[in-house]
Design an enzyme around this catalytic site. Structure first.
Site, PDB file in Angstrom:
ATOM      1  CG  ASP A  35      -1.675   1.251   1.408  1.00  0.00           C
ATOM      2  OD1 ASP A  35      -2.016   1.609   2.566  1.00  0.00           O
ATOM      3  OD2 ASP A  35      -1.918   1.922   0.389  1.00  0.00           O
ATOM      4  CG  ASP A 219      -3.486   4.786  -1.902  1.00  0.00           C
ATOM      5  OD1 ASP A 219      -4.393   5.207  -1.154  1.00  0.00           O
ATOM      6  OD2 ASP A 219      -2.858   3.733  -1.679  1.00  0.00           O
TER       7      ASP A 219
END
Ligand SMILES: CSC[C@H](NC(=O)[C@H](Cc1ccccc1)OC(=O)N1CCC(N)CC1)C(=O)N[C@@H](CC1CCCCC1)[C@@H](O)COc1ccncc1
EC number: 3.4.23.-
Length: 330
Positions: A35, A219
């Site tokens: 992430d 992201d």
């Protein structure tokens, strides 16, 4: 050193991607979500209450001869979707795709929110944002990438996420077989700790390109593409029957609609997201109403270039000084 590992979609709509990692001695294998939108490496563990564990693999530090408690350290994190977790900290050997970091801070969950309990294919996260975002206290910990950097052939990692298919994350090298043409780089602003950069503009379908600097974060841990309301309304104006539903919390449309593509700019380069990526999912298995992969960022306070956008490109996260991010056609 280098490493290379799979990025496997956890369901049929690519809600997230997981990567096999090993922790400890003998190695314990967990499937973690890499992430770039956060900087904590946390895992379901033997310390997680059993009523909060539903099918996830767990890390048991007591079964690892190389684990060490980082005494007196705790962590607690809340994500943009309201999910969260908290716990204690160990250090242990940690490997992704053959790349090993000894004494990586591994944050063991003492508590996870219900959405994590419900997601049985996700055993935790590897934060690949900047270490400034790490929540461990009293002393914050370094990410896997920051720990690995001194030993990497090149100070980079790359994301090759795919639509409804397994892609890859590479560390320490740029695989020229994974993209075509050139990589277009753009500056990254690393405070407060996200991979923050600008798009140079956008176009809807075959329409004109609108040049404008759109700042946001790339992201890998966010499923969809969140952009300013003006851009999103311009997009869905081209979709018969589309509406911004309070009930469903975003733009929905008849699944039979023909959606336009969406193109974003990185400097002078152009990347087109196929319409299929934006026809994200049926709002329920039998419904003929679908939920869009492009949504408004107005509720978030930040634009997020999530997986719907990133899987349209080969992305290079460069930890050079200054950091930069690169996009290439694939
Ligand atoms: C717009 S930030 C929302 C974003 N979380 C999502 O994107 C989740 C991902 C998910 C959900 C359920 C199962 C699996 C994955 O998915 C959805 O929220 N959706 C997909 C499905 C769709 N129908 C509704 C919307 C988010 O917090 N990411 C963080 C990492 C994420 C947390 C949840 C588990 C998976 C990893 C992170 O990178 C960004 O942290 C922040 C961003 C901005 N300030 C603070 C924190």
């Amino acid at each position: 050193d280098t490493g290379s590992a799979a990025a496997i979609p956890i369901n049929e709509v690519d809600i997230a991607y997981v990567t096999p990692v090993t922790i400890g001695t003998p190695p314990q294998t967990l499937m973690l979500d890499l992430d770039t939108g956060s900087s904590d490496l946390w895992v379901f563990s033997s310390l997680t209450p059993s009523n909060q564990v539903r099918g996830q693999e767990i890390y048991s530090p007591t079964k690892s001869s190389t684990s060490k408690l980082l005494s007196g350290h705790t962590w607690s994190i809340r994500y943009g979707d309201g999910s969260g977790s908290r716990g204690t900290v160990y250090t242990d050997n940690f490997t992704i795709g053959g790349l090993e970091v000894k004494s990586q801070a591994v944050q063991a969950a003492l508590e996870v929110s219900s959405s994590f309990t419900q997601e049985q294919s996700l055993d935790g996260l590897v934060g690949l944002g900047f270490s400034a975002l790490n929540t461990v206290r009293p002393s914050s910990q370094l990410t896997f990438f920051d720990n690995a950097r001194p030993n990497l052939d090149e100070e980079v990692f790359t994301a090759d996420l795919k639509y409804h298919a397994t892609g890859s994350y590479d560390f320490g090298f740029i695989d020229s077989k994974k993209y075509a043409g050139n990589i277009t780089y753009t500056a990254v602003q690393q405070s407060p700790g996200y991979w923050t950069h600008s798009l140079s503009g956008y176009s809807v379908g075959s329409g004109a390109f609108h040049a404008s600097q759109i700042s946001g974060i790339s992201d890998t841990g966010t499923t969809l593409l969140y952009l300013p309301t003006a851009i999103v309304t311009a997009y869905y104006r081209q979709v018969q029957g589309a509406q911004n539903s309070q009930y469903y919390g975003g733009y929905v449309f008849p699944c039979s609609s023909t959606l336009p593509t969406f193109t974003f700019g990185i400097e002078g380069a152009r990347f087109t997201i196929p319409a299929s990526y934006i026809n994200y999912t049926r709002i329920s298995p039998t419904s003929t109403t679908c939920y869009g992969g492009l949504q408004s960022s107005s509720g978030l306070g930040i634009n997020i270039f999530g997986d719907v956008a990133l899987k349209a490109a080969f992305v290079v996260f460069s930890g050079t000084n200054p950091p930069r991010i690169g996009f290439a056609i694939k």
